[in-house]
Design a protein around this motif. Sequence first.
Motif, PDB file in Angstrom:
ATOM      1  N   LEU A 144      53.005  38.464  40.333  1.00 39.87           N
ATOM      2  CA  LEU A 144      51.589  38.764  40.565  1.00 39.87           C
ATOM      3  C   LEU A 144      50.714  38.228  39.431  1.00 39.87           C
ATOM      4  N   PHE A 145      51.255  38.240  38.219  1.00 36.99           N
ATOM      5  CA  PHE A 145      50.528  37.735  37.058  1.00 36.99           C
ATOM      6  C   PHE A 145      50.123  36.282  37.272  1.00 36.99           C
ATOM      7  N   ALA A 193      42.419  38.116  32.703  1.00 38.12           N
ATOM      8  CA  ALA A 193      42.159  38.594  34.067  1.00 38.12           C
ATOM      9  C   ALA A 193      42.888  39.905  34.344  1.00 38.12           C
ATOM     10  N   ILE A 194      44.151  40.017  33.947  1.00 41.74           N
ATOM     11  CA  ILE A 194      44.887  41.244  34.240  1.00 41.74           C
ATOM     12  C   ILE A 194      44.358  42.405  33.388  1.00 41.74           C
ATOM     13  N   CYS A 195      43.928  42.112  32.175  1.00 42.79           N
ATOM     14  CA  CYS A 195      43.319  43.151  31.332  1.00 42.79           C
ATOM     15  C   CYS A 195      42.009  43.622  31.974  1.00 42.79           C
ATOM     16  N   TRP A 196      41.235  42.697  32.465  1.00 44.45           N
ATOM     17  CA  TRP A 196      39.961  42.993  33.130  1.00 44.45           C
ATOM     18  C   TRP A 196      40.202  43.889  34.345  1.00 44.45           C
ATOM     19  N   ARG A 197      41.198  43.499  35.168  1.00 47.80           N
ATOM     20  CA  ARG A 197      41.512  44.279  36.374  1.00 47.80           C
ATOM     21  C   ARG A 197      42.080  45.650  36.024  1.00 47.80           C
ATOM     22  N   ARG A 198      42.849  45.738  34.951  1.00 43.66           N
ATOM     23  CA  ARG A 198      43.399  47.041  34.527  1.00 43.66           C
ATOM     24  C   ARG A 198      42.265  47.965  34.094  1.00 43.66           C
ATOM     25  N   LEU A 199      41.286  47.428  33.391  1.00 43.04           N
ATOM     26  CA  LEU A 199      40.123  48.236  33.014  1.00 43.04           C
ATOM     27  C   LEU A 199      39.384  48.705  34.261  1.00 43.04           C
ATOM     28  N   HIS A 200      39.286  47.852  35.271  1.00 42.97           N
ATOM     29  CA  HIS A 200      38.666  48.259  36.533  1.00 42.97           C
ATOM     30  C   HIS A 200      39.420  49.431  37.146  1.00 42.97           C
TER      31      HIS A 200
END
Length: 189
Positions: free
Chosen positions: A72-73, A135-142
């Motif tokens: 997924l990454f 991007a994954i850090c951004w989505r995790r914060l979301h």
Amino acid sequence: MTNPPLNPDDPNGQQPPSPYDQYAGAQDPYSQNPYPQDPYQQGPYQQNPYGAAGPAGGRPRPSVTFQQAIELFFKNYAVFNGRASRSEYWWVALFTFLVNAVLNGLARSIGDSGSMALTVVSSLWSLAILVPSLAICWRRLHDTGRPGGWFFIVLIPIVGWIILIVFLAGPSRQDAWQRFDNGTLPVES
């Protein structure tokens, strides 16, 4: 011994009409669901944000295995919309840490002759994962209910990194899909 009738004036023993009888068939306004639909049944745009195979939007991101997280990454290389589950993020963090540790360990063990080549490989690896890591850090914060811009808290020396790690380790918010599941969404499988 029999019980006396409820109304001694009524020969049938029936209760006189109550002034509250007009409400007998009415529905209690406090027992109604204030939300017209279950927010976990459909996405905000009446579409399934995670593809046709899965249920409608608004559900938590699925927990994934190590291999699924890595797939997924790279599939969601530059997707900054949507959310990432806790397992999805932390498996990727472990993966990138291990790859960096192996590359740095090899560079030290080889010595001067091969360390330049491994330094180049390590630099290329770091550049290759820069965008998907953001991007994954951004989505995790979301997924924790925060805008992705909270990532920039790392600009505060030492304390910023600690705060970001606490945010990233936090639980998923059930209502996060309402704010962040828009645009091009990350794939699940």
